[in-house]
Design a protein around this motif. Sequence first.
Motif, PDB file in Angstrom:
ATOM      1  N   GLY A 275       0.856  -1.109  -0.013  1.00  0.00           N
ATOM      2  CA  GLY A 275      -0.080  -0.005  -0.007  1.00  0.00           C
ATOM      3  C   GLY A 275       0.960   1.194  -0.050  1.00  0.00           C
ATOM      4  N   ASP A 276       0.422   2.402  -0.379  1.00  0.00           N
ATOM      5  CA  ASP A 276       1.383   3.289  -0.636  1.00  0.00           C
ATOM      6  C   ASP A 276       0.998   4.547   0.379  1.00  0.00           C
ATOM      7  N   GLY A 277       0.035   4.983   0.689  1.00  0.00           N
ATOM      8  CA  GLY A 277      -0.032   5.903   1.470  1.00  0.00           C
ATOM      9  C   GLY A 277      -1.095   6.668   1.593  1.00  0.00           C
ATOM     10  N   GLY A 278      -2.101   6.251   0.939  1.00  0.00           N
ATOM     11  CA  GLY A 278      -3.533   7.062   1.175  1.00  0.00           C
ATOM     12  C   GLY A 278      -3.896   8.364   0.644  1.00  0.00           C
ATOM     13  N   ALA A 279      -4.793   8.917   0.919  1.00  0.00           N
ATOM     14  CA  ALA A 279      -5.104  10.373   0.200  1.00  0.00           C
ATOM     15  C   ALA A 279      -4.893  11.217   1.298  1.00  0.00           C
ATOM     16  N   GLY A 280      -4.731  12.520   0.653  1.00  0.00           N
ATOM     17  CA  GLY A 280      -4.206  13.373   1.774  1.00  0.00           C
ATOM     18  C   GLY A 280      -4.948  13.566   2.919  1.00  0.00           C
ATOM     19  N   ALA A 281      -4.384  14.162   4.230  1.00  0.00           N
ATOM     20  CA  ALA A 281      -5.045  14.136   5.459  1.00  0.00           C
ATOM     21  C   ALA A 281      -6.293  15.136   5.261  1.00  0.00           C
ATOM     22  N   LEU A 354       1.784  11.504   8.432  1.00  0.00           N
ATOM     23  CA  LEU A 354       2.825  12.018   7.177  1.00  0.00           C
ATOM     24  C   LEU A 354       2.134  12.944   6.322  1.00  0.00           C
ATOM     25  N   LYS A 355       0.661  12.705   6.052  1.00  0.00           N
ATOM     26  CA  LYS A 355       0.200  13.433   5.179  1.00  0.00           C
ATOM     27  C   LYS A 355      -0.785  14.478   5.747  1.00  0.00           C
ATOM     28  N   ASP A 356      -0.534  14.869   6.770  1.00  0.00           N
ATOM     29  CA  ASP A 356      -1.315  15.831   7.678  1.00  0.00           C
ATOM     30  C   ASP A 356      -0.977  17.231   6.771  1.00  0.00           C
ATOM     31  N   ARG A 357      -2.047  18.175   7.111  1.00  0.00           N
ATOM     32  CA  ARG A 357      -1.770  19.290   6.458  1.00  0.00           C
ATOM     33  C   ARG A 357      -0.846  20.372   7.091  1.00  0.00           C
ATOM     34  N   ARG A 358      -0.287  19.927   8.372  1.00  0.00           N
ATOM     35  CA  ARG A 358       0.540  20.806   9.174  1.00  0.00           C
ATOM     36  C   ARG A 358       1.803  20.565   8.792  1.00  0.00           C
ATOM     37  N   THR A 359       2.756  21.320   8.389  1.00  0.00           N
ATOM     38  CA  THR A 359       4.224  20.996   8.340  1.00  0.00           C
ATOM     39  C   THR A 359       4.712  20.510   9.251  1.00  0.00           C
ATOM     40  N   ARG A 360       4.753  21.038  10.620  1.00  0.00           N
ATOM     41  CA  ARG A 360       5.429  20.242  11.949  1.00  0.00           C
ATOM     42  C   ARG A 360       4.974  18.938  11.997  1.00  0.00           C
ATOM     43  N   ALA A 385       7.587   0.530   1.393  1.00  0.00           N
ATOM     44  CA  ALA A 385       6.630   1.495   1.054  1.00  0.00           C
ATOM     45  C   ALA A 385       6.589   2.698   1.769  1.00  0.00           C
ATOM     46  N   ALA A 386       6.938   2.658   3.266  1.00  0.00           N
ATOM     47  CA  ALA A 386       7.123   3.751   4.136  1.00  0.00           C
ATOM     48  C   ALA A 386       8.285   4.619   3.600  1.00  0.00           C
ATOM     49  N   GLY A 387       9.464   4.227   3.124  1.00  0.00           N
ATOM     50  CA  GLY A 387      10.651   4.907   2.496  1.00  0.00           C
ATOM     51  C   GLY A 387      10.092   5.604   1.377  1.00  0.00           C
ATOM     52  N   GLN A 388       9.541   4.879   0.568  1.00  0.00           N
ATOM     53  CA  GLN A 388       9.155   5.703  -0.666  1.00  0.00           C
ATOM     54  C   GLN A 388       7.914   6.637  -0.275  1.00  0.00           C
ATOM     55  N   LEU A 389       7.312   6.632   0.561  1.00  0.00           N
ATOM     56  CA  LEU A 389       6.478   7.603   1.048  1.00  0.00           C
ATOM     57  C   LEU A 389       7.192   9.059   1.630  1.00  0.00           C
ATOM     58  N   MET A 390       7.899   8.685   2.550  1.00  0.00           N
ATOM     59  CA  MET A 390       8.643   9.526   3.320  1.00  0.00           C
ATOM     60  C   MET A 390       9.604  10.523   2.305  1.00  0.00           C
ATOM     61  N   ILE A 391      10.128   9.869   1.344  1.00  0.00           N
ATOM     62  CA  ILE A 391      11.203  10.699   0.592  1.00  0.00           C
ATOM     63  C   ILE A 391      10.588  12.086  -0.206  1.00  0.00           C
ATOM     64  N   PRO A 392       9.384  11.845  -0.792  1.00  0.00           N
ATOM     65  CA  PRO A 392       8.579  12.961  -1.480  1.00  0.00           C
ATOM     66  C   PRO A 392       8.238  13.901  -0.197  1.00  0.00           C
ATOM     67  N   VAL A 393       7.841  13.645   0.733  1.00  0.00           N
ATOM     68  CA  VAL A 393       7.494  14.540   1.853  1.00  0.00           C
ATOM     69  C   VAL A 393       8.536  15.076   2.277  1.00  0.00           C
ATOM     70  N   LEU A 394       9.738  14.681   2.525  1.00  0.00           N
ATOM     71  CA  LEU A 394      11.012  15.298   3.294  1.00  0.00           C
ATOM     72  C   LEU A 394      11.602  16.111   1.945  1.00  0.00           C
ATOM     73  N   THR A 395      11.580  15.784   0.728  1.00  0.00           N
ATOM     74  CA  THR A 395      11.863  16.559  -0.414  1.00  0.00           C
ATOM     75  C   THR A 395      11.211  18.035  -0.376  1.00  0.00           C
ATOM     76  N   HIS A 411      18.150  16.908   7.758  1.00  0.00           N
ATOM     77  CA  HIS A 411      18.920  16.043   8.818  1.00  0.00           C
ATOM     78  C   HIS A 411      17.971  14.728   8.903  1.00  0.00           C
ATOM     79  N   VAL A 412      16.613  14.812   8.949  1.00  0.00           N
ATOM     80  CA  VAL A 412      15.923  13.505   8.811  1.00  0.00           C
ATOM     81  C   VAL A 412      16.015  12.828   7.506  1.00  0.00           C
ATOM     82  N   LEU A 413      16.279  13.474   6.311  1.00  0.00           N
ATOM     83  CA  LEU A 413      16.649  12.915   5.189  1.00  0.00           C
ATOM     84  C   LEU A 413      17.896  12.137   5.222  1.00  0.00           C
ATOM     85  N   ALA A 414      18.946  12.710   5.688  1.00  0.00           N
ATOM     86  CA  ALA A 414      20.074  12.374   5.774  1.00  0.00           C
ATOM     87  C   ALA A 414      20.228  10.915   6.626  1.00  0.00           C
TER      88      ALA A 414
END
Length: 839
Positions: A275-281, A354-360, A385-395, A411-414
Amino acid sequence: MPALASLKQWVADLSSPEPAVRLAGVRALKNSVIGNPSKKLLAVQLGALGPLCRLLRDHSDENAMIQAAAALGSLSCGDPAVVRQVVASGCVGPLVDLLSHTSTRVVQAGARSLKILYDSQVPSHELMLDGARAGGHDVVARLMELLRSTNDVIVESAAILVAHCCRTPEQQQTVVDAGGIASLVTLLGSVYPRAQEAALAALASVTHDNAHLATCVMETTDVIASFGDEHTGGGARGASKRGSADSGGGGGGSGSYNVLLRSHPRASPGGSSGGDGGAGASGSSSWSAAAAAASVGGAASSASAGSSAATSAAAAAASSSPSSSSSAAAAAAAAAAAAGASRCDIVDLLLHLLKDRRTRMRLLAADCLSNLHRLNVIPAPRAIAAGQLMIPVLTKLCGDSDVATRVRAAHVLAHIVEENEALQKIACEADVISRLAAYFSVNASLASSASTSSPASAGSNRGGGGGGGGVSAPVALSPTGSGGVNGAKRTGGGCNTGGGSSGVVAFAMEAKLKEAALTAIAALCSKREESRKQVLEVKLLHHVVSCLEHADIGVRVAACKCARSLSRSVKNLRTSLVDAGAAGPLFKLLSDPSVQVQGSASATLCNIVLDFSPMKQIVLEQGGVPQLVRLTTSVEQTLRLNAVWALKNLLYQASTEVKEQVMAELTWRSLMALLRDPEEVIQVQALTLLRNLAYGSERDIERVLVGGGGDLFPTLEVALTSGTPQVMIQAAYTVCNIATGGESHKHAIMQHRRLLQALLACMSHVEAPLRIASTWCMINLSWTEDEGVDSRASAEDRIATLRELGVETQLRSMQDDPDLDVKDRVRSALEQFMGGTAL
């Protein structure tokens, strides 16, 4: 000056014998310093800290205690120089004591002020624990109690303080032993976003570099949640009343939480589908649907058609490209919801956040997920799948307008990509390096930003402060106000630093941005040549080199790491690094005041002095050897190791002249001492250095025998019998190289019977590389140098001695060795023993 006179009077009133005068004075002082850095400094200079600390201990006047705590909180928000004086005044202990007060209002005031104080990153994390012990309190246990409070301000503050109590493995375990995991996971379901963010910060701290506790987080409970439209669309405004330090307003009660924790066996990873991450929050109709899409393995049983549809949709979402992930996730969510999928665990919840509308919220959720991912506690299919979802968010977060968000995101990306080449590829394909390049475009806008953000905002990064770089213990990311990632003003907190501090804060922001960018780039380039090529294409190399001489320690460390990652490329070594002039700054850093910088610089030099690097000659010409030799005697193991490693690489396939130049500085006496270093990793590098010295001409080998003297072979014998495979292998190859010399060199080896017996024992070792190395020794010792009578006679004598020791018998027993390389070497050795007759 009226202001000065007023401040003097209010400070004097703090010590008045009249309770009413003290209360009026502390309230006036608090209101005066809010948002005014100059008045904060003046109040401290006038001696306000001592009386304020005494008021914290005056249990006869609850209101004065609350106002004193609030005043100290205001003083703790702003100029680090003022915050350091607040810490030095000894106020941490009394503030910790307030956490155990019977009054909710007092507890809230103390917790809030401690949170502000620790958001500044000035006090050490041990200070709060020490203060609690001095007062006879178990601060961790008390914070666990406060996490279950009905007062949202107390809960939020307690979670942030928990994050500050989790820096060492012992402290992390203390939090877990006190029941912190369940409390924090429960808090993730709060309808109060700041409480959620605080819980995420604490969980990130608990799980950082601690696989055991990360596993506990994964296995303690499964979370069954039902977040309504109000929460997922932007939080429940007004769902809980936020009290103030003055009024002590109540919390939201049990209605603040909408999470049910239910223990039950986890689904088998083998039965999971993608599964890859669902719709936006934002605007999602329910937690169940979003979690089902976010979950890898969150689909219901395939016993029904609806369940099968959900599983298929989730699998399709996992296999979709990043560009189509939203539509695929939406389809998965709809199918899963139709199938009735409602079970989820901590990974599901974090993917949802991870898909919450709040940046923090997104950033902190990514931080927690990166810890779990890096520690390999997420089952493999879900981890991918989790890694693939995190990278676009962190980018995306790396391009955020807020400085502190960009710092932390890098730093989290690193942290997540450092050891994962697949994720490095995904990140680079998302063009994250171009976003990181923008971190170096520092201009006057930082000064403007500095005037509206506190130093704590710029300092909230993963790499820490002065130490900098890499993925060291995380600094707790405050989810509130300027201590958080968005750097907004704190309501009523007075975080304006004013124009006088803007230059200092701007420099801190610039340094943190560069440190974060360099750390991320180093991680992205650690394994991929294409990533290094991208760095060159966006013209970042000159920034890397210039940062080697930056005033900030963290930036220098990160620049060294970045140069080290780039130096793993042969092409970069030959051209780009040389052209950019990296050698000179690196040599200077070998004498840097910071041991950490010296360690990073020496580690970088290990790569750039390899044989194929044109920098080898630069090292010799610019005095790099004496500096490396100096580090070989350091009391710091890392510096000794890196220095010996660099010298070893410098001597790889080096000319006789280079070897002589290096040994003139190092000396044989020092080398023999390094061969006996108490640290085995240093012994390995020293033996490899000796092996390189013995490689080449007979002249090189002769110098090794003369330089090592009578200690050489006994030292090699000790290494061969050490029981440490890597030490034994390098010792065997050193003997092997010596045995390639002339008759006199072979004869010197044959005179040491115990050394030969040690080599014979190595031939039956379980490690194939050691069997190969020791067999090579026998090949070289039985080799005939020329066709002359004397040479053949000497070889026959050596073979007879080796046969007497049982070498030939051992060789015959190895003819069917499972390792093909060993079998080949055994065949060659037996041919030598049989006078060249083919077997």
